[in-house]
Design a protein around this motif. Sequence first.
Motif, PDB file in Angstrom:
ATOM      1  N   HIS A 110       0.837  -1.209   0.000  1.00 38.52           N
ATOM      2  CA  HIS A 110       0.000   0.000   0.000  1.00 38.52           C
ATOM      3  C   HIS A 110       0.866   1.251   0.000  1.00 38.52           C
ATOM      4  CE1 HIS A 110      -2.435  -3.268   1.737  1.00 38.52           C
ATOM      5  NE2 HIS A 110      -3.415  -2.693   1.078  1.00 38.52           N
ATOM      6  N   ASP A 111       2.078   1.141   0.520  1.00 41.82           N
ATOM      7  CA  ASP A 111       3.034   2.252   0.511  1.00 41.82           C
ATOM      8  C   ASP A 111       4.429   1.708   0.235  1.00 41.82           C
ATOM      9  OD1 ASP A 111       2.353   4.946   0.728  1.00 41.82           O
ATOM     10  OD2 ASP A 111       1.812   4.768   2.841  1.00 41.82           O
ATOM     11  N   THR A 112       5.059   2.244  -0.803  1.00 38.36           N
ATOM     12  CA  THR A 112       6.467   1.951  -1.069  1.00 38.36           C
ATOM     13  C   THR A 112       7.242   3.206  -0.709  1.00 38.36           C
ATOM     14  OG1 THR A 112       5.906   0.452  -2.894  1.00 38.36           O
ATOM     15  CG2 THR A 112       8.167   1.284  -2.810  1.00 38.36           C
ATOM     16  N   LEU A 113       8.006   3.124   0.377  1.00 42.34           N
ATOM     17  CA  LEU A 113       8.687   4.307   0.901  1.00 42.34           C
ATOM     18  C   LEU A 113      10.188   4.215   0.676  1.00 42.34           C
ATOM     19  CD1 LEU A 113       6.823   4.755   4.314  1.00 42.34           C
ATOM     20  CD2 LEU A 113       6.246   5.723   2.088  1.00 42.34           C
ATOM     21  N   LEU A 114      10.739   5.280   0.119  1.00 45.11           N
ATOM     22  CA  LEU A 114      12.182   5.367  -0.106  1.00 45.11           C
ATOM     23  C   LEU A 114      12.833   6.033   1.100  1.00 45.11           C
ATOM     24  CD1 LEU A 114      14.696   5.176  -1.946  1.00 45.11           C
ATOM     25  CD2 LEU A 114      14.061   7.429  -2.859  1.00 45.11           C
ATOM     26  N   VAL A 115      13.830   5.385   1.674  1.00 47.16           N
ATOM     27  CA  VAL A 115      14.561   5.930   2.817  1.00 47.16           C
ATOM     28  C   VAL A 115      15.827   6.605   2.292  1.00 47.16           C
ATOM     29  CG1 VAL A 115      15.654   5.424   5.028  1.00 47.16           C
ATOM     30  CG2 VAL A 115      13.657   4.101   4.300  1.00 47.16           C
ATOM     31  N   HIS A 119      15.888   8.282  -9.435  1.00 48.01           N
ATOM     32  CA  HIS A 119      16.165   6.955  -9.996  1.00 48.01           C
ATOM     33  C   HIS A 119      15.189   5.913  -9.446  1.00 48.01           C
ATOM     34  CE1 HIS A 119      19.639   7.525 -12.529  1.00 48.01           C
ATOM     35  NE2 HIS A 119      20.270   8.225 -11.593  1.00 48.01           N
ATOM     36  N   PHE A 120      15.001   5.904  -8.132  1.00 46.92           N
ATOM     37  CA  PHE A 120      14.105   4.914  -7.531  1.00 46.92           C
ATOM     38  C   PHE A 120      12.668   5.102  -8.004  1.00 46.92           C
ATOM     39  CE2 PHE A 120      17.427   3.620  -4.634  1.00 46.92           C
ATOM     40  CZ  PHE A 120      17.065   2.334  -4.264  1.00 46.92           C
ATOM     41  N   HIS A 121      12.242   6.356  -8.092  1.00 41.25           N
ATOM     42  CA  HIS A 121      10.866   6.597  -8.532  1.00 41.25           C
ATOM     43  C   HIS A 121      10.679   6.210  -9.996  1.00 41.25           C
ATOM     44  CE1 HIS A 121       6.870   8.100  -8.612  1.00 41.25           C
ATOM     45  NE2 HIS A 121       7.149   9.128  -9.392  1.00 41.25           N
ATOM     46  N   GLY A 122      11.687   6.521 -10.815  1.00 35.87           N
ATOM     47  CA  GLY A 122      11.589   6.197 -12.227  1.00 35.87           C
ATOM     48  C   GLY A 122      11.593   4.700 -12.505  1.00 35.87           C
ATOM     49  N   LYS A 123      12.371   3.933 -11.736  1.00 29.23           N
ATOM     50  CA  LYS A 123      12.519   2.508 -11.998  1.00 29.23           C
ATOM     51  C   LYS A 123      11.560   1.631 -11.180  1.00 29.23           C
ATOM     52  CE  LYS A 123      17.387   2.754 -13.392  1.00 29.23           C
ATOM     53  NZ  LYS A 123      17.207   2.205 -14.746  1.00 29.23           N
ATOM     54  N   LEU A 124      11.189   2.105  -9.983  1.00 34.80           N
ATOM     55  CA  LEU A 124      10.361   1.282  -9.105  1.00 34.80           C
ATOM     56  C   LEU A 124       8.973   1.867  -8.877  1.00 34.80           C
ATOM     57  CD1 LEU A 124      10.336  -1.228  -7.207  1.00 34.80           C
ATOM     58  CD2 LEU A 124      11.144   0.290  -5.386  1.00 34.80           C
ATOM     59  N   GLY A 125       8.926   3.178  -8.774  1.00 33.68           N
ATOM     60  CA  GLY A 125       7.658   3.838  -8.449  1.00 33.68           C
ATOM     61  C   GLY A 125       7.480   3.883  -6.943  1.00 33.68           C
ATOM     62  N   ILE A 126       7.768   5.028  -6.347  1.00 40.60           N
ATOM     63  CA  ILE A 126       7.646   5.154  -4.895  1.00 40.60           C
ATOM     64  C   ILE A 126       6.402   5.974  -4.551  1.00 40.60           C
ATOM     65  CG2 ILE A 126      10.129   4.967  -4.504  1.00 40.60           C
ATOM     66  CD1 ILE A 126      10.200   8.019  -4.127  1.00 40.60           C
ATOM     67  N   ASP A 127       5.909   5.790  -3.335  1.00 42.24           N
ATOM     68  CA  ASP A 127       4.725   6.526  -2.881  1.00 42.24           C
ATOM     69  C   ASP A 127       5.085   7.659  -1.931  1.00 42.24           C
ATOM     70  OD1 ASP A 127       2.762   4.783  -4.182  1.00 42.24           O
ATOM     71  OD2 ASP A 127       3.463   3.275  -2.756  1.00 42.24           O
ATOM     72  N   GLY A 128       6.295   7.609  -1.388  1.00 40.80           N
ATOM     73  CA  GLY A 128       6.698   8.633  -0.444  1.00 40.80           C
ATOM     74  C   GLY A 128       8.130   8.427   0.002  1.00 40.80           C
ATOM     75  N   VAL A 129       8.580   9.337   0.870  1.00 44.34           N
ATOM     76  CA  VAL A 129       9.976   9.345   1.302  1.00 44.34           C
ATOM     77  C   VAL A 129      10.061   9.438   2.821  1.00 44.34           C
ATOM     78  CG1 VAL A 129      12.103  10.727   1.278  1.00 44.34           C
ATOM     79  CG2 VAL A 129      10.824  10.372  -0.848  1.00 44.34           C
TER      80      VAL A 129
END
Length: 454
Positions: A214-219, A234-244
């Motif tokens: 439900h949430d993919t969070l980049l640390v 890079h992470f958003h472009g390749k994986l798709g993140i929902d927040g940081v």
Amino acid sequence: MFESLQERLQEAFKRLRGKGKLTESDVTEALREVRLALLEADVNFKVVKSFIARVKERAVGQEVLETLNPAQMVIKIVYEELVTLMGGANVGLTMADRPPTIIMLCGLQGAGKTTHAAKLALRLKKEGKKPLLVAADVYRPAAIKQLQVLGEQVGVPVYAEGDQVSPVDIAQRAFDYAAQERRDVIIVDTAGRLTIDEELMEELRQIKERLKPHDTLLVIDAMIGQDAVTTAEHFHGKLGIDGVILTKLDGDTRGGAALSVREVTGRPIKFVGVGEKLDALEPFHPDRMASRILGMGDVLTLIEKAQEQVDRKQAEEMTRKMLKAQFDFEDFLEQMRAMRRMGPLQDILKLLPGVGAQLKDINIDEKELKHIEAMILSMTPKERRNPDIINVRRRERIAKGSGRPIAEVHRLIKQFEQARKMMKQLGGLEKMMKRGGKMPRLPGGGFGGLFGRR
């Protein structure tokens, strides 16, 4: 955090306040200083360019330049644009309609991913959730053990299958385990790399496809500056993140990542790590952060910190005792300890409006609080409950027991007595105001004097 940026911005606005009426050139000159301040804070140059353009468009209008206080209007515009730049409003976690909620953490090695998985678990636990930590980093030495130790510290179970199993399979079976154990939130700690590579991304994509979090969070580590923005892209472009989750915001960081990530990725900062302790994780509020950057304090965060440490009934009882002058050293010791649990005193005071700039060159000695605590603990229970009985001989004994000079004991008791008198007068204030009386004159000193020499 943001200290250098705060100084530069305040200096720019100080020049504006010194002018009775602003011209377009005055605003342009001030915004040039703001632009340099943002660039020095490591804010992405494209973000700075668009930010300054938006502020200038609003600030040079007739409604601003011809107002009675144009300098304040310009500051208000900068504040509003900073809030917008950082996302406008706090964005919380996306919780599932039907549990479990699945949260997937990703990021590079060294960003604090594993630690912040535990911090997030602790925060959710305090909110009444039943989280489960999942050890899906099978590559970094001791990563599984680290998560297990942290899980034990925060009182949250950890699902692990060792380092010889596919992380995708671990994540899938953790879902089934959570259902059996009635765990309503799953926090998956995935593997990181020193740099972004396709192998890592493919594994993360597989976990995401299997679990559908439900949430993919980049640390992200805030201290790496512009690299934090590049990593987020890079992470958003390749994986798709929902927040940081932005970590180490309490460190020696210029704050550029906090001001750039939302604008560059379009994804919100949901939490910020503000210390090494496991409870040092705060929701990210753009309006409060903008207020801190402009030196206007952050009273709401201060109130929340206090509410976490003080029980409401205890607070009401403490207020009643204070206003009736029944407040004693036992009560004071309890309140002082609660304040210390809120964090370093200097950090707490910076949340008060206008105080941050005053503390720039002042080093608040935390030892002062320890000295006060030592003196209070050297009192007998009877003396703490009845400060009036503390005569000269008792003071000498307290000084010896605490290892502090007798003069410090005298000062502590004198200022405590002044504070009690002040509270007693405040207790009669409400009645007097109802009768239309004047506010009583309060003695100097008070509790403020307890934390430093006058």
